[in-house]
Write an enzyme that holds these catalytic residues in place. Structure first.
Site, short mmCIF file in Angstrom:
data_model
loop_
_atom_site.label_atom_id
_atom_site.label_comp_id
_atom_site.label_asym_id
_atom_site.label_seq_id
_atom_site.Cartn_x
_atom_site.Cartn_y
_atom_site.Cartn_z
CB SER A 196 -0.96 -0.03 1.19
OG SER A 196 -1.95 0.97 1.09
CG ASP A 219 -3.57 -3.56 -4.12
OD1 ASP A 219 -3.61 -3.51 -5.35
OD2 ASP A 219 -4.54 -3.28 -3.40
CG HIS A 302 -5.46 -2.65 0.03
ND1 HIS A 302 -4.77 -2.26 -1.11
CD2 HIS A 302 -4.95 -1.86 1.03
CE1 HIS A 302 -3.92 -1.30 -0.83
NE2 HIS A 302 -4.01 -1.03 0.46
#
Length: 528
Positions: A196, A219, A302
């Site tokens: 992230s 991601d 996610h």
């Protein structure tokens, strides 16, 4: 991204008719206030002592994509903590770049490869996935593993955490450069894995370390980074090799949609992973800082990238056999394709004679033979399971529909095949992810996925299910319900430990076309 040589360069541093006029003025004032608040740090040079300085110019701001650009926390407020692990120090040693001597130096071995793991928004280095990844790395190989804890900076409002990430990037770059300068470490042996916001931190660090070996983005965050300049986000020039795993890359998701690495993997299309739900709720729970929703619904699409990468370490054929998972013999193989729709429609089932059409997702992505050819993004697609082990096996069925007496007729439905291998193994694969209309004379290549590797294809029990729309099902008197097939073949795409993805096909062509009667399995002997 390019290396930063000077402050100020455009690189990473870091109604009614009579009310209409009044509405316009109010809107102008409102947007002016938003712009003033969001760009309050534009043009300011922010320095962090030995770490260096950050410059925020207009490139870091976009009304549409990055409207808020607050000043980061002070270095002390973020309080980045590094912890070093090795096979001899499984509990880790806390250290800083300036006190790498003593006990911590005995833990860090500059002759070994170094993995640096960076968490993302509202997380910390004690998260389960960071601990699991650290342990799996050390089980599979003798490495230096460094975790980066920036929990104080990541626990703020999202827009503030986005700015704080730039400071953490300075911290990580400072650490690596210290290890290179003072302990003769090779920059090519460093591999940063960030999830992230942690993925963009890896990019910020990589832009300040000459010759950094590799960055893996799990991601990468999309909010505040989508459609922004390359120096604002992770980019393929931030390391010698950059690979990305996209698992929540959609409009309502949290991940970055753009392909930004040397190789970008999109499992299940890169969005809405199997077993995950409610992407819109996940997104707004993050924005509004709703802790319960964020912690319970976010760790799905996610964070699936974390689990996929950990699984790739467990099953890697390239790392030491010690610690290798015996329950998982398959691999996460991605296929080069333009779009996910093309992939599931069977248009990208060949690896090519040069092997450039396939790559392993995860830890072994750097084994891709074309990784040095930086002539644009390469997108790889694959299907996974909804739970561990996520890997499986891809099959391609090639079907030619024979000519009917009435050439205008077509059949619509699903194909399911129980494929038999010569060793007696059986794999049931669904070959139609969505209903297909098959017209006479057409040849369809359809992708299938299964948990079982049947190796050499020998035979298949094929079931055709006629599935027209509701009106046709009850009122069409001349609809074709059975599929008349003149050719059928099945290809098994099986990973080989010699870094080759083989395609083993078995096929047959009948002198007389055969019917696949609706919902009645038929045994088909496949002989090449």
């Amino acid at each position: 991204m390019n290396n930063i040589n000077s402050v100020g360069s455009s690189v990473k541093q870091g109604g009614k008719p009579n009310r209409g006029a009044m509405d316009i003025k109010q809107a102008a004032v409102l947007w002016s206030l938003i712009l003033m608040l969001s760009t309050s740090s534009l043009g300011n040079k922010i320095c962090y002592g030995e770490l260096g300085c950050l410059v925020t110019d207009e490139g870091w701001h976009s009304i549409a994509h990055r409207p808020f650009n607050p000043t980061p926390y002070r270095r002390e407020e973020i309080g980045t903590v590094f912890k070093l692990f090795s096979r001899h120090k499984r509990h880790g040693v806390v250290f800083s770049p300036n006190n790498i001597g003593g006990n911590s130096l005995r833990v860090f071995n500059p002759t070994k490869n170094t993995k640096i793991i960076i968490h993302g928004f509202r997380s910390n280095a004690d998260s389960v996935w960071v601990t699991n990844m650290t342990n799996v790395f050390l089980e599979r190989d003798d490495l230096n593993v460094i975790t980066v804890n920036w929990a104080n900076g990541a626990g703020s409002l999202y827009v503030k955490a986005v700015s704080n990430a730039r400071v953490v990037g300075l911290e990580v770059a400072f650490l690596i450069n210290k290890l290179i300068e003072n302990h003769n470490a090779n920059p090519g042996t460093f591999h940063i894995i960030g999830h992230s916001l942690g993925a963009h931190i890896a990019g910020y660090a990589g832009s300040r370390v000459d010759g950094l070996g590799r960055i893996t983005g799990l991601d990468p965050a999309g909010l505040g980074f989508t459609r922004m300049p390359s120096y604002v986000r992770l980019d393929r020039l931030d390391a010698e090799f950059v690979d990305i795993i996209h698992t929540d890359a959609e409009f309502v998701g949290l991940g970055l949609v753009e392909a930004v690495g040397d190789v970008d993997f999109f499992p299940n299309g890169g969005y809405h992973q199997k077993g995950c739900r409610w992407p819109m709720i996940r997104k707004w729970s993050a924005i509004l800082k709703l802790r319960f929703l964020f912690e319970n619904l976010l760790p799905c699409s996610h964070t699936r990238s974390q689990e996929l990468f950990i699984e790739s370490i467990k099953s890697s054929p390239y790392l030491n056999t010690e610690g290798r998972s015996t329950s998982n013999s398959c691999h996460l193989v991605g296929f080069l394709c333009h779009t996910y729709e093309d992939f599931v429609n069977g248009q990208c089932t060949s690896c090519g004679n040069d092997g450039l059409g396939c790559a392993l997702m995860g830890i072994d992505a750097d084994k891709y033979p074309g990784k040095r050819k930086r002539n644009g993004p390469r997108k790889f697609y694959l299907v996974t399971n909804s739970s561990p082990p996520y890997c499986g096996h891809h099959y391609a069925m090639n079907v030619t529909v024979a000519a009917y007496p009435r050439e205008s007729d077509a059949a619509s439905g699903d194909i399911i095949a129980a494929i038999n291998g010569r060793d007696g193994s059986v794999s049931t694969a669904h070959f139609t992810p969505k209903l297909r209309t098959m017209k006479p004379g057409e040849t369809h290549t359809i992708l299938g996925f299964s948990d079982v590797d049947i190796r050499q294809v020998y035979a298949a029990r094929v079931t055709w299910s006629w599935k027209p729309n509701t009106l046709l099902k009850y009122f069409c008197l001349s609809c074709i319900q059975n599929l008349l097939v003149s050719h059928l073949s099945v290809t098994n795409m099986e990973y080989n430990s010699n870094s080759i993805v083989e395609t083993k096909a078995a096929c047959t062509t009948w002198k007389t076309p055969i019917y696949l009667a609706s919902d009645k399995p038929r045994d088909v002997l496949l002989v090449c």
